[in-house]
Design a protein around this motif. Structure first.
Motif, mmCIF file in Angstrom:
data_model
loop_
_atom_site.group_PDB
_atom_site.id
_atom_site.type_symbol
_atom_site.label_atom_id
_atom_site.label_comp_id
_atom_site.label_asym_id
_atom_site.label_seq_id
_atom_site.Cartn_x
_atom_site.Cartn_y
_atom_site.Cartn_z
ATOM 1 N N VAL A 57 0.580 -1.270 0.113
ATOM 2 C CA VAL A 57 -0.272 -0.252 -0.179
ATOM 3 C C VAL A 57 1.673 1.187 0.088
ATOM 4 C CG1 VAL A 57 -1.610 1.169 1.420
ATOM 5 C CG2 VAL A 57 -1.604 -0.863 0.989
ATOM 6 N N VAL A 58 2.100 1.512 0.607
ATOM 7 C CA VAL A 58 2.535 2.390 0.933
ATOM 8 C C VAL A 58 3.746 3.027 -0.815
ATOM 9 C CG1 VAL A 58 5.184 3.623 1.896
ATOM 10 C CG2 VAL A 58 3.088 2.239 3.011
ATOM 11 N N SER A 59 4.075 1.118 -0.873
ATOM 12 C CA SER A 59 4.857 1.202 -2.656
ATOM 13 C C SER A 59 2.978 2.247 -3.692
ATOM 14 C CB SER A 59 4.697 0.166 -3.241
ATOM 15 O OG SER A 59 6.319 0.266 -2.145
ATOM 16 N N ALA A 60 2.006 1.826 -3.255
ATOM 17 C CA ALA A 60 1.541 2.309 -4.333
ATOM 18 C C ALA A 60 1.010 3.557 -4.246
ATOM 19 C CB ALA A 60 -0.004 1.642 -4.154
ATOM 20 N N LEU A 61 0.646 3.730 -2.901
ATOM 21 C CA LEU A 61 0.805 5.751 -2.747
ATOM 22 C C LEU A 61 2.359 6.174 -3.235
ATOM 23 C CD1 LEU A 61 -1.020 5.186 0.926
ATOM 24 C CD2 LEU A 61 -2.089 6.024 -1.015
ATOM 25 N N LEU A 62 2.971 6.075 -2.772
ATOM 26 C CA LEU A 62 4.603 6.684 -3.115
ATOM 27 C C LEU A 62 4.120 7.256 -5.046
ATOM 28 C CD1 LEU A 62 6.562 8.005 -2.706
ATOM 29 C CD2 LEU A 62 8.297 5.579 -2.334
ATOM 30 N N ALA A 63 3.487 5.707 -5.691
ATOM 31 C CA ALA A 63 4.219 5.733 -6.839
ATOM 32 C C ALA A 63 3.214 6.742 -6.952
ATOM 33 C CB ALA A 63 3.358 4.816 -7.672
ATOM 34 N N VAL A 64 1.587 6.670 -6.824
ATOM 35 C CA VAL A 64 0.572 8.411 -7.149
ATOM 36 C C VAL A 64 1.232 9.136 -6.570
ATOM 37 C CG1 VAL A 64 -1.548 8.479 -6.588
ATOM 38 C CG2 VAL A 64 -1.163 6.644 -6.632
ATOM 39 N N ALA A 80 4.686 11.527 -16.415
ATOM 40 C CA ALA A 80 4.201 10.844 -14.980
ATOM 41 C C ALA A 80 4.231 9.064 -15.044
ATOM 42 C CB ALA A 80 3.106 12.068 -14.720
ATOM 43 N N ILE A 81 3.432 8.610 -16.228
ATOM 44 C CA ILE A 81 3.789 7.120 -15.745
ATOM 45 C C ILE A 81 4.513 6.473 -15.088
ATOM 46 C CG2 ILE A 81 3.152 4.983 -17.131
ATOM 47 C CD1 ILE A 81 0.697 7.041 -18.726
ATOM 48 N N ALA A 82 6.060 7.140 -16.321
ATOM 49 C CA ALA A 82 7.177 6.661 -15.737
ATOM 50 C C ALA A 82 7.629 6.896 -15.110
ATOM 51 C CB ALA A 82 8.464 6.655 -17.123
ATOM 52 N N ALA A 83 7.561 8.277 -13.794
ATOM 53 C CA ALA A 83 7.571 8.575 -12.706
ATOM 54 C C ALA A 83 6.523 7.861 -11.895
ATOM 55 C CB ALA A 83 7.203 9.842 -12.543
ATOM 56 N N GLY A 84 5.680 7.416 -11.919
ATOM 57 C CA GLY A 84 4.637 6.386 -10.785
ATOM 58 C C GLY A 84 5.836 4.638 -10.770
ATOM 59 N N ILE A 85 6.025 4.951 -12.295
ATOM 60 C CA ILE A 85 6.273 3.109 -12.225
ATOM 61 C C ILE A 85 7.737 3.235 -11.042
ATOM 62 C CG2 ILE A 85 7.226 1.482 -13.014
ATOM 63 C CD1 ILE A 85 5.673 2.355 -15.980
ATOM 64 N N VAL A 86 8.773 4.225 -11.872
ATOM 65 C CA VAL A 86 9.659 4.214 -10.750
ATOM 66 C C VAL A 86 9.794 3.957 -9.383
ATOM 67 C CG1 VAL A 86 12.288 5.453 -10.362
ATOM 68 C CG2 VAL A 86 11.277 4.664 -13.123
ATOM 69 N N ALA A 87 8.505 5.141 -9.359
ATOM 70 C CA ALA A 87 8.426 4.641 -7.827
ATOM 71 C C ALA A 87 7.990 3.671 -6.902
ATOM 72 C CB ALA A 87 7.784 6.632 -7.229
ATOM 73 N N LEU A 88 7.518 3.430 -7.619
ATOM 74 C CA LEU A 88 6.655 2.172 -7.410
ATOM 75 C C LEU A 88 7.794 0.445 -6.867
ATOM 76 C CD1 LEU A 88 3.841 0.306 -6.627
ATOM 77 C CD2 LEU A 88 3.669 -0.687 -9.960
ATOM 78 N N VAL A 89 8.656 0.866 -8.165
ATOM 79 C CA VAL A 89 9.427 -0.075 -7.964
ATOM 80 C C VAL A 89 10.581 0.122 -6.342
ATOM 81 C CG1 VAL A 89 11.808 -1.663 -8.585
ATOM 82 C CG2 VAL A 89 9.208 -1.115 -10.554
ATOM 83 N N LEU A 90 10.488 1.809 -6.575
ATOM 84 C CA LEU A 90 12.079 2.383 -5.437
ATOM 85 C C LEU A 90 11.517 1.717 -4.157
ATOM 86 C CD1 LEU A 90 14.354 4.021 -5.642
ATOM 87 C CD2 LEU A 90 12.592 5.215 -5.155
ATOM 88 N N PRO A 91 11.141 1.615 -3.459
ATOM 89 C CA PRO A 91 10.568 1.189 -2.296
ATOM 90 C C PRO A 91 11.217 -0.681 -2.028
ATOM 91 C CG PRO A 91 9.045 1.597 -2.682
ATOM 92 C CD PRO A 91 9.706 1.701 -3.933
#
Length: 286
Positions: A57-64, A80-91
């Motif tokens: 859940v935290v990873s998804a919120l960070l991606a959004v 923006a979509i690419a940044a969301g994917i990177v933020a989702l994988v980052l954790p």
């Protein structure tokens, strides 16, 4: 009575053939393995109190949040979509990196743990009491796990069960070997435990020295991979601040270009990391 025996026999036969008739779906087995892997990674990273659903859940919120921030600063949908994917994988990447760093730090202290254990056994203490002393005399990084082992052993009196719980807390290949050695010595007996532990300590010290030297020499490969991946995207973000560039990247061709660049960056980064990484020890005694 005959009917009851027949029904009982039929139910027993049904339970025997149930795994063959209704096998567990492969998808559920894969999901279970993924959840177990994520849980082990969290434990290895020192985040054992964080549950897997909470982490997701935290990873998804960070991606959004990352997508919203990037789209606000740079009005390009693909970025923006690419940044969301990177933020989702980052954790996940941070947890994996933290787990690897903790294993690297623990690699240095395990020979000291073995030495303390040898000293306790040679002093005449029983094997469970020798392990308990590591909660106070062992290295600082492992004391909490052995303190939990002491609490489990005092509560249950079951040495094997307490070792299993200790192994789950440590989640380390070296700890697995040490714990299984102690378990075998407890169940089989013998007078070679101190000799085996001394040999294990010597092997761990030699292995830690070799791996540290090799990792130091190959660290430039990892740093070069990170720099090579980050540099083009920094340039792209700077270019996207111009209105004409943002309009170009908001077209279909621009979206394809950003998507292809993201895919190539991921593939190239994974290849560079695979080239510069030393294979990690696997946990064979889970």
């Amino acid at each position: 009575m005959t009917l009851l025996l027949g029904v009982t026999l039929g139910l027993g036969l049904l339970l025997v053939v149930a795994p063959a008739l209704w096998p567990r779906p492969a998808r559920l087995r894969i999901e279970s393995r993924l959840v177990d892997l994520a849980r082990v990674r969290l434990v290895q990273a020192g985040l054992g109190r964080v549950s897997v659903p909470t982490f997701l859940v935290v990873s998804a919120l960070l991606a959004v949040a990352a997508s919203a921030v990037v789209f606000t600063l740079v009005p390009v949908v693909a970025l923006a979509i690419a940044a969301g994917i990177v933020a989702l994988v980052l954790p996940f990447a941070l947890v994996r990196s933290r787990a690897r760093s903790r294993r690297r730090a623990a690699r240095v202290v395990w020979p000291d743990v073995v030495d303390h254990l040898v000293s306790a056994v040679r002093s005449g203490l029983a094997l469970p009491d020798s392990v308990v002393t590591l909660a106070r005399a062992g290295p600082e990084t492992t004391r909490s796990a052995f303190a939990a082992f002491e609490a489990d052993y005092r509560a249950t009196g079951n040495f094997s069960l307490s070792l299993t719980q200790l192994k789950d807390r440590l989640a380390d290949p070296v700890a697995d070997r040490l714990i299984e050695t102690l378990r075998m010595s407890r169940e089989v007996g013998g007078s070679e435990l101190t000799h085996v532990l001394r040999n294990l300590a010597v092997y761990l010290r030699n292995e830690a020295a070799i791996r540290s030297e090799v990792e130091a020499r190959q660290s430039w490969v990892v740093n070069a991979a990170r720099l090579g991946v980050a540099a083009p995207w920094i340039v792209l973000l700077l270019l996207s601040t111009r209105p004409e560039a943002a309009a170009a990247y908001n077209t279909a061709a621009g979206a394809v270009l950003v998507t292809a660049g993201l895919a190539l960056s991921v593939v190239a980064y994974r290849i560079m990391i695979a080239v510069g990484r030393i294979p990690e020890q696997q946990r064979w005694f889970r």
